[in-house]
Write an enzyme that holds these catalytic residues in place. Structure first.
Site, mmCIF file in Angstrom:
data_model
loop_
_atom_site.group_PDB
_atom_site.id
_atom_site.type_symbol
_atom_site.label_atom_id
_atom_site.label_comp_id
_atom_site.label_asym_id
_atom_site.label_seq_id
_atom_site.Cartn_x
_atom_site.Cartn_y
_atom_site.Cartn_z
ATOM 1 N N GLU A 155 0.805 -1.223 0.000
ATOM 2 C CA GLU A 155 0.000 0.000 0.000
ATOM 3 C C GLU A 155 0.837 1.271 0.000
ATOM 4 O O GLU A 155 1.833 1.376 0.708
ATOM 5 C CB GLU A 155 -0.916 0.011 1.233
ATOM 6 C CG GLU A 155 -1.850 1.201 1.296
ATOM 7 C CD GLU A 155 -2.829 1.139 2.454
ATOM 8 O OE1 GLU A 155 -3.723 2.002 2.514
ATOM 9 O OE2 GLU A 155 -2.700 0.230 3.296
ATOM 10 N N GLU A 256 -13.102 3.030 3.519
ATOM 11 C CA GLU A 256 -12.157 3.280 4.602
ATOM 12 C C GLU A 256 -12.173 4.769 4.932
ATOM 13 O O GLU A 256 -11.159 5.451 4.871
ATOM 14 C CB GLU A 256 -10.751 2.806 4.215
ATOM 15 C CG GLU A 256 -9.836 2.650 5.419
ATOM 16 C CD GLU A 256 -8.438 2.200 5.051
ATOM 17 O OE1 GLU A 256 -8.083 1.060 5.401
ATOM 18 O OE2 GLU A 256 -7.695 2.978 4.428
#
Length: 279
Positions: A155, A256
């Site tokens: 990520e 998120e």
């Protein structure tokens, strides 16, 4: 296509946090969702007691929710930590202790995506030494993920909020995934595309989608500025998700974002209820 054409899951580590962990799967289900994801739920330990793992599995099963993404141990999230695997000493050892535990839990609930946050640069540590440690630990994580038929995710975060985290461009995360795949001989390391983080970095998100669509293993969204629900900022999330779909991405899109001042269940008005259940 619009929002109704995508597969959404809810990150239970940032949404529904007004509830105890074991109550969150049922709350997500009550809001219409059938898929969820989690940061490592035990930030203080990479190896929680089996009873706690079993209790979380039972909560997911009883709610009828599928876990589609799970972080390996990454320290305190949210908080100053941004991963453990490249941090020399105790933290990287904790990550290594977690690899088989996390993979085993993922296998037990049918989760097929494991996210390994790279870790901050550490004052006084040689960056090349941290990178070598990271590659070793990521390769181990990729092999564990492959053993359960899962993808390892790498990520990008954003520099304003994570100034010591070295992966702050899409290209940097993809480069690391490539190195992991070369080291293992596998092809299961992929890029986790977080639209909020790329936007905070000022990256051309459309160009990143076009360049790396085939390398994306998971997507997460929040609006920018503010990291709120879609429509609370100025990021054209609907347009970007449609661009991803046109480029061939048909995987999960994790919600998120921060729910704001109200209860998490009130933050989903932007998404029709019929679009929340995974198809």
């Amino acid at each position: 296509m619009g929002y109704s054409g995508h597969r959404f899951d809810v990150n239970l580590s940032i949404l529904f946090t007004e509830l105890p962990l074991l109550d969150r799967p049922a709350a997500a289900a009550a809001a219409g969702f059938t898929a969820v994801e989690l940061w490592w739920p035990w930030p203080d330990t990479p190896t929680p007691p089996a009873a706690e793992l079993d209790a979380l599995k039972r909560a997911l099963d009883e709610a009828g929710t599928r876990l589609v993404g799970l972080n390996f141990y990454a320290g305190q999230l949210p908080g100053p930590d941004r991963g453990a695997l490249s941090v020399p000493g105790e933290e990287s050892a904790r990550f290594r202790a977690n690899v088989e535990v996390a993979a085993g839990f993922a296998a037990s609930v049918g989760c097929r995506a494991l996210n390994a946050l790279y870790g901050n640069r550490v004052p006084g540590a040689d960056a090349s030494v941290q990178d070598a440690l990271a590659l070793e630990n990521l390769a181990s994580a990729a092999r564990a993920a492959d053993g359960i038929g899962a993808t390892l995710l790498v990520e990008t975060l954003n520099r304003p909020e994570s100034p010591d985290y070295p992966l702050v461009t899409a290209a940097a995360a993809v480069e690391v995934a490539d190195k992991v795949n070369a080291a293992t001989g596998l092809a299961n390391a992929k890029f986790l595309l977080d639209l909020y983080h790329l936007s905070m970095n000022g990256e051309d998100i459309g160009a990143a989608i076009d360049a790396y669509a085939e390398r994306i293993g998971h997507v997460q969204i929040a609006d920018d500025p503010g990291r709120g629900a879609p429509g609370t900022g100025s990021l054209p999330l609907e347009e970007l998700l449609d661009r991803l779909a046109a480029a061939g991405y048909d995987g999960w899109v994790g919600l998120e974002y921060k729910p704001g001042d109200g209860p998490s269940a009130a933050s989903f008005d932007w998404l029709p209820r019929e679009a929340r259940a995974a198809r």
